[in-house]
Motif scaffolding. Structure first.
Motif, PDB file in Angstrom:
ATOM      1  N   TYR A 118      45.850  48.395  35.938  1.00 31.43           N
ATOM      2  CA  TYR A 118      45.723  49.154  37.178  1.00 31.43           C
ATOM      3  C   TYR A 118      46.741  48.620  38.185  1.00 31.43           C
ATOM      4  O   TYR A 118      46.923  47.409  38.306  1.00 31.43           O
ATOM      5  CB  TYR A 118      44.344  48.964  37.815  1.00 31.43           C
ATOM      6  N   CYS A 119      47.353  49.508  38.938  1.00 33.90           N
ATOM      7  CA  CYS A 119      48.219  49.131  40.055  1.00 33.90           C
ATOM      8  C   CYS A 119      47.356  49.113  41.316  1.00 33.90           C
ATOM      9  O   CYS A 119      46.653  50.077  41.601  1.00 33.90           O
ATOM     10  CB  CYS A 119      49.352  50.158  40.188  1.00 33.90           C
ATOM     11  N   LEU A 120      47.400  48.007  42.048  1.00 38.89           N
ATOM     12  CA  LEU A 120      46.671  47.916  43.317  1.00 38.89           C
ATOM     13  C   LEU A 120      47.553  48.383  44.474  1.00 38.89           C
ATOM     14  O   LEU A 120      47.128  49.163  45.316  1.00 38.89           O
ATOM     15  CB  LEU A 120      46.197  46.487  43.581  1.00 38.89           C
ATOM     16  N   SER A 121      48.802  47.894  44.513  1.00 38.26           N
ATOM     17  CA  SER A 121      49.694  48.244  45.616  1.00 38.26           C
ATOM     18  C   SER A 121      51.140  48.238  45.132  1.00 38.26           C
ATOM     19  O   SER A 121      51.466  47.638  44.112  1.00 38.26           O
ATOM     20  CB  SER A 121      49.520  47.249  46.777  1.00 38.26           C
ATOM     21  N   GLY A 122      51.981  48.920  45.882  1.00 39.34           N
ATOM     22  CA  GLY A 122      53.379  49.038  45.490  1.00 39.34           C
ATOM     23  C   GLY A 122      53.517  50.043  44.356  1.00 39.34           C
ATOM     24  O   GLY A 122      52.722  50.978  44.229  1.00 39.34           O
ATOM     25  N   SER A 123      54.532  49.812  43.513  1.00 37.23           N
ATOM     26  CA  SER A 123      54.749  50.734  42.396  1.00 37.23           C
ATOM     27  C   SER A 123      55.492  50.029  41.270  1.00 37.23           C
ATOM     28  O   SER A 123      56.166  49.015  41.476  1.00 37.23           O
ATOM     29  CB  SER A 123      55.550  51.957  42.848  1.00 37.23           C
TER      30      SER A 123
END
Length: 97
Positions: free
Chosen positions: A49-54
């Protein structure tokens, strides 16, 4: 890739709970802008999972741009590479047996 399905943005606690509810042990990691991971593979099924950014992953199935809340599953032994977006990235991942 699965986009974030909820109205509220993802939080560390929510992402940890989602992975733990699947019985998975997780680990957090982050990278700075434009960092790269060369082509590689893992002996395990990876759930991320990505929490922040990219971050953009390249796999034999195509390219996947992950932003906050996006989930990516990479089967074991699947070659993949990645490049971090312009604001860096913070992700949580787990290995599925």
């Amino acid at each position: 890739m699965t986009p974030w399905p909820f109205a509220e943005p993802p939080s560390e606690e929510r992402l940890e709970r989602l992975l733990r509810d699947e019985g998975l042990a997780l680990r957090w990691w982050s990278n700075g802008p434009s960092d790269r991971y060369g082509r590689h593979e893992h002996p395990y099924f990876k759930v991320l999972y990505c929490l922040s950014g990219s971050i953009r992953f390249t796999t034999p199935a195509g390219e996947f741009e992950l932003g906050p809340g996006a989930r990516l599953e990479i089967p074991s032994r699947t070659p993949h590479a990645a490049i971090v977006g312009p604001r860096g990235v913070r992700c949580v991942e787990a290995a599925r047996p």
